[in-house]
Design a protein around this motif. Structure first.
Motif, PDB file in Angstrom:
ATOM      1  N   ASN A   8     -10.381  -9.231  26.839  1.00  0.00           N
ATOM      2  CA  ASN A   8      -9.109  -8.708  27.328  1.00  0.00           C
ATOM      3  C   ASN A   8      -8.139  -8.547  26.168  1.00  0.00           C
ATOM      4  O   ASN A   8      -8.243  -9.230  25.156  1.00  0.00           O
ATOM      5  CB  ASN A   8      -8.500  -9.660  28.357  1.00  0.00           C
ATOM      6  CG  ASN A   8      -9.376  -9.797  29.567  1.00  0.00           C
ATOM      7  OD1 ASN A   8     -10.018  -8.850  29.960  1.00  0.00           O
ATOM      8  ND2 ASN A   8      -9.401 -10.983  30.157  1.00  0.00           N
ATOM      9  N   LYS A   9      -7.192  -7.632  26.335  1.00  0.00           N
ATOM     10  CA  LYS A   9      -6.138  -7.456  25.350  1.00  0.00           C
ATOM     11  C   LYS A   9      -4.831  -7.942  25.944  1.00  0.00           C
ATOM     12  O   LYS A   9      -4.592  -7.812  27.138  1.00  0.00           O
ATOM     13  CB  LYS A   9      -6.018  -5.988  24.946  1.00  0.00           C
ATOM     14  CG  LYS A   9      -7.241  -5.497  24.242  1.00  0.00           C
ATOM     15  CD  LYS A   9      -7.012  -4.119  23.711  1.00  0.00           C
ATOM     16  CE  LYS A   9      -8.294  -3.657  23.063  1.00  0.00           C
ATOM     17  NZ  LYS A   9      -8.149  -3.053  21.823  1.00  0.00           N
ATOM     18  N   TYR A  10      -3.990  -8.470  25.089  1.00  0.00           N
ATOM     19  CA  TYR A  10      -2.704  -8.967  25.531  1.00  0.00           C
ATOM     20  C   TYR A  10      -1.684  -7.841  25.511  1.00  0.00           C
ATOM     21  O   TYR A  10      -1.534  -7.141  24.510  1.00  0.00           O
ATOM     22  CB  TYR A  10      -2.231 -10.104  24.625  1.00  0.00           C
ATOM     23  CG  TYR A  10      -0.839 -10.577  24.960  1.00  0.00           C
ATOM     24  CD1 TYR A  10      -0.593 -11.317  26.097  1.00  0.00           C
ATOM     25  CD2 TYR A  10       0.231 -10.254  24.134  1.00  0.00           C
ATOM     26  CE1 TYR A  10       0.677 -11.736  26.410  1.00  0.00           C
ATOM     27  CE2 TYR A  10       1.507 -10.665  24.431  1.00  0.00           C
ATOM     28  CZ  TYR A  10       1.722 -11.401  25.574  1.00  0.00           C
ATOM     29  OH  TYR A  10       2.980 -11.810  25.887  1.00  0.00           O
ATOM     30  N   TYR A  11      -1.013  -7.642  26.627  1.00  0.00           N
ATOM     31  CA  TYR A  11       0.077  -6.691  26.714  1.00  0.00           C
ATOM     32  C   TYR A  11       1.364  -7.469  26.939  1.00  0.00           C
ATOM     33  O   TYR A  11       1.452  -8.288  27.865  1.00  0.00           O
ATOM     34  CB  TYR A  11      -0.132  -5.699  27.865  1.00  0.00           C
ATOM     35  CG  TYR A  11      -1.316  -4.789  27.649  1.00  0.00           C
ATOM     36  CD1 TYR A  11      -1.239  -3.748  26.744  1.00  0.00           C
ATOM     37  CD2 TYR A  11      -2.503  -4.976  28.346  1.00  0.00           C
ATOM     38  CE1 TYR A  11      -2.316  -2.901  26.530  1.00  0.00           C
ATOM     39  CE2 TYR A  11      -3.585  -4.145  28.136  1.00  0.00           C
ATOM     40  CZ  TYR A  11      -3.478  -3.110  27.232  1.00  0.00           C
ATOM     41  OH  TYR A  11      -4.544  -2.285  27.021  1.00  0.00           O
ATOM     42  N   ARG A  12       2.347  -7.195  26.091  1.00  0.00           N
ATOM     43  CA  ARG A  12       3.626  -7.896  26.211  1.00  0.00           C
ATOM     44  C   ARG A  12       4.282  -7.545  27.537  1.00  0.00           C
ATOM     45  O   ARG A  12       4.026  -6.481  28.102  1.00  0.00           O
ATOM     46  CB  ARG A  12       4.545  -7.480  25.066  1.00  0.00           C
ATOM     47  CG  ARG A  12       3.995  -7.826  23.718  1.00  0.00           C
ATOM     48  CD  ARG A  12       5.013  -7.477  22.660  1.00  0.00           C
ATOM     49  NE  ARG A  12       5.650  -6.190  22.926  1.00  0.00           N
ATOM     50  CZ  ARG A  12       5.558  -5.123  22.148  1.00  0.00           C
ATOM     51  NH1 ARG A  12       4.856  -5.185  21.047  1.00  0.00           N
ATOM     52  NH2 ARG A  12       6.176  -4.014  22.463  1.00  0.00           N
ATOM     53  N   PRO A  13       5.167  -8.386  28.022  1.00  0.00           N
ATOM     54  CA  PRO A  13       5.842  -8.090  29.298  1.00  0.00           C
ATOM     55  C   PRO A  13       6.723  -6.846  29.237  1.00  0.00           C
ATOM     56  O   PRO A  13       6.932  -6.181  30.242  1.00  0.00           O
ATOM     57  CB  PRO A  13       6.694  -9.327  29.572  1.00  0.00           C
ATOM     58  CG  PRO A  13       6.131 -10.396  28.725  1.00  0.00           C
ATOM     59  CD  PRO A  13       5.458  -9.741  27.570  1.00  0.00           C
TER      60      PRO A  13
END
Length: 104
Positions: A8-13
């Protein structure tokens, strides 16, 4: 090693996908001409090729020459077939005249 693999990749809020990812709108007709811009790996010259979806082919616009034309190979095959048929007809005529001479 499997524990190091990231799935998974992290997406900022505050990530807004509509502003980051351009949306490509296409018509219902998939016959769209596109230009492909490429660079030669040897001389770094720019090659521009335009697709031709109606004929399932491409057209070289600049920077390249075409070394294979499928319609030319078809023409060559037709000419070879004509030559082959003419040779077969000539051989058939020679055999017939030889047979007639032998009968006399």
């Amino acid at each position: 090693m499997g524990e190091r693999k990231v799935l998974n990749k992290y997406y900022r809020p505050d990530f807004d996908p509509s502003s980051k990812l351009p949306r490509i709108r296409r018509s219902n007709n998939r016959q769209i001409q596109t230009k492909a811009r490429m660079i030669c790996s040897n001389c770094s010259a720019e090659l521009v090729i335009k697709t031709d979806p109606q004929n399932s082919d491409y057209v070289v616009e600049s920077g390249a020459t075409r070394n294979f034309d499928p319609w030319r190979t078809a023409e060559v095959e037709e000419e070879e077939d004509k030559e082959k048929n003419a040779e077969e007809l000539a051989m058939k005529n020679r055999k017939e005249t030889a047979n007639l001479a032998a009968l006399d």
